[in-house]
Scaffold this motif. Structure first.
Motif, short mmCIF file in Angstrom:
data_model
loop_
_atom_site.label_atom_id
_atom_site.label_comp_id
_atom_site.label_asym_id
_atom_site.label_seq_id
_atom_site.Cartn_x
_atom_site.Cartn_y
_atom_site.Cartn_z
N VAL A 124 -39.00 -11.40 -31.11
CA VAL A 124 -39.81 -11.77 -32.27
C VAL A 124 -39.15 -11.18 -33.51
CG1 VAL A 124 -42.07 -11.62 -33.38
CG2 VAL A 124 -41.91 -11.83 -30.90
N ILE A 125 -38.69 -12.06 -34.42
CA ILE A 125 -37.99 -11.61 -35.62
C ILE A 125 -39.00 -11.07 -36.62
CG2 ILE A 125 -36.36 -12.24 -37.42
CD1 ILE A 125 -35.30 -12.52 -34.55
N ASP A 126 -38.76 -9.87 -37.16
CA ASP A 126 -39.66 -9.27 -38.14
C ASP A 126 -39.22 -9.67 -39.55
OD1 ASP A 126 -41.51 -7.83 -39.50
OD2 ASP A 126 -40.88 -5.86 -38.80
N PHE A 127 -39.78 -10.80 -40.04
CA PHE A 127 -39.42 -11.29 -41.37
C PHE A 127 -40.13 -10.50 -42.48
CE2 PHE A 127 -38.61 -14.96 -38.64
CZ PHE A 127 -37.35 -15.34 -39.07
N THR A 128 -41.10 -9.65 -42.11
CA THR A 128 -41.80 -8.88 -43.15
C THR A 128 -40.86 -7.90 -43.83
OG1 THR A 128 -42.50 -7.16 -41.57
CG2 THR A 128 -43.97 -9.06 -41.87
N ARG A 129 -39.72 -7.60 -43.21
CA ARG A 129 -38.75 -6.67 -43.79
C ARG A 129 -37.67 -7.40 -44.60
NH1 ARG A 129 -37.05 -3.29 -38.47
NH2 ARG A 129 -36.44 -5.39 -37.87
N MET A 130 -37.76 -8.74 -44.67
CA MET A 130 -36.72 -9.52 -45.35
C MET A 130 -37.22 -10.01 -46.71
SD MET A 130 -35.15 -11.92 -42.33
CE MET A 130 -34.72 -11.28 -40.71
N ASN A 131 -36.28 -10.18 -47.63
CA ASN A 131 -36.59 -10.82 -48.90
C ASN A 131 -36.35 -12.32 -48.78
OD1 ASN A 131 -33.78 -11.29 -49.22
ND2 ASN A 131 -33.51 -9.33 -50.26
N THR A 132 -36.60 -13.06 -49.85
CA THR A 132 -36.49 -14.52 -49.81
C THR A 132 -35.10 -14.99 -49.41
OG1 THR A 132 -38.21 -14.79 -51.49
CG2 THR A 132 -36.68 -16.62 -51.20
N GLN A 133 -34.06 -14.41 -50.00
CA GLN A 133 -32.69 -14.83 -49.71
C GLN A 133 -32.33 -14.58 -48.26
OE1 GLN A 133 -30.99 -16.53 -51.95
NE2 GLN A 133 -29.48 -16.94 -50.36
N GLU A 134 -32.80 -13.47 -47.69
CA GLU A 134 -32.50 -13.16 -46.30
C GLU A 134 -33.18 -14.14 -45.35
OE1 GLU A 134 -31.80 -8.32 -46.55
OE2 GLU A 134 -33.84 -9.13 -46.40
N ILE A 135 -34.40 -14.57 -45.70
CA ILE A 135 -35.12 -15.55 -44.87
C ILE A 135 -34.39 -16.88 -44.89
CG2 ILE A 135 -37.26 -16.89 -44.64
CD1 ILE A 135 -38.77 -14.43 -45.65
N HIS A 154 -31.23 -17.41 -45.53
CA HIS A 154 -29.96 -17.25 -44.82
C HIS A 154 -30.18 -17.30 -43.31
CE1 HIS A 154 -25.87 -15.92 -43.95
NE2 HIS A 154 -26.39 -15.00 -43.14
N TYR A 155 -31.25 -16.69 -42.82
CA TYR A 155 -31.53 -16.67 -41.37
C TYR A 155 -31.70 -18.10 -40.84
CZ TYR A 155 -33.68 -15.90 -36.87
OH TYR A 155 -33.96 -15.94 -35.52
N PHE A 156 -32.53 -18.92 -41.53
CA PHE A 156 -32.79 -20.25 -41.02
C PHE A 156 -31.61 -21.20 -41.25
CE2 PHE A 156 -37.16 -18.67 -41.11
CZ PHE A 156 -37.57 -19.08 -39.84
#
Length: 226
Positions: A36-47, A49-51
């Motif tokens: 389960v990826i913890d996106f709560t620790r990511m900012n908009t750009q990181e999210i 980039h992940y997808f």
């Protein structure tokens, strides 16, 4: 031009993220055997980039409610290799899908007669049709989630707060009823009337919401007009 995508969670997960084994990007869920990826620790750009880097994979993630929104892709110029690259990605997606399906299908060729008999006995006990109504002090709660504990199997209430569980259950099964802003409820199935009337209470201590579950990525198409 397709340069946007939106995130939403259609089937929220009832597992406790804090009990997961830590991984590099989040935690490992023992129930569904997935990270389960913890996106709560990511900012908009990181999210974004992940997808961009994981377009062919199903993702389970943990989000804050304000992160479930529409994101803009950086506009990229088409290259001469875009057509060839597209074909390559299509083949990768095809083979990846086949591999995932292969992992999820259990090999039953070596199952003993004794285990088969036990499975039949367990199945025969699932003869309870559970249905009911979810309400709060002000009336019915449409869109409340009713999930079988430890699984992703569930149903949402209709406009009048009514639901009927999609599969028959057995005595002792536990249903988890949840709704954003309310305390979750666990209902132990004893008979067909176990969940006939479920009253939810507002969570007065909650100052923010964190949702977790399988992520639905919907692409948004913009008009070609300037």
């Amino acid at each position: 031009m397709n340069n946007q995508f939106s995130l939403q969670i259609n089937a929220p997960c009832t597992e406790n993220f804090d009990t997961f084994s830590s991984t590099q990007q989040g935690g490992f869920c023992d129930s569904c055997k997935k990270e389960v990826i913890d996106f709560t620790r990511m900012n908009t750009q990181e999210i974004v980039h992940y997808f961009q880097a994981n377009t062919t994979q199903n993702t389970c993630g943990r989000f804050k409610t304000h992160q479930l929104k529409t994101y803009d892709h950086p506009i990229q110029k088409r290259s001469k290799l875009s057509f060839i690259s597209g074909i390559g990605l299509a083949f990768i997606a095809l083979f990846s899908f086949g591999k995932i399906q292969g992992q999820e299908i259990k090999n039953q060729t070596n199952t003993s007669d004794q285990n088969t008999a036990k499975l039949q006995d367990t199945t025969s006990q699932k003869n309870i049709t559970v249905k009911g109504t979810v309400t709060d002090d002000g009336g019915p709660l449409p869109g409340a989630n009713v999930i079988l504990e430890g699984t992703t199997l569930g149903v949402s209430t209709d406009f009048d707060g009514h639901f009927e569980f999609p599969e028959k259950l057995k005595k002792g099964d536990v249903l988890v009823v949840s709704y954003i802003g309310f305390n979750s409820k666990r209902i132990v199935v004893q008979n067909e009337n176990s969940a006939q009337s479920i009253s939810m209470k507002v969570n007065l201590k909650m100052d923010s919401c964190v949702l977790m579950g399988k992520v639905a990525v919907n692409k948004v198409y913009n008009s070609k007009r300037n």
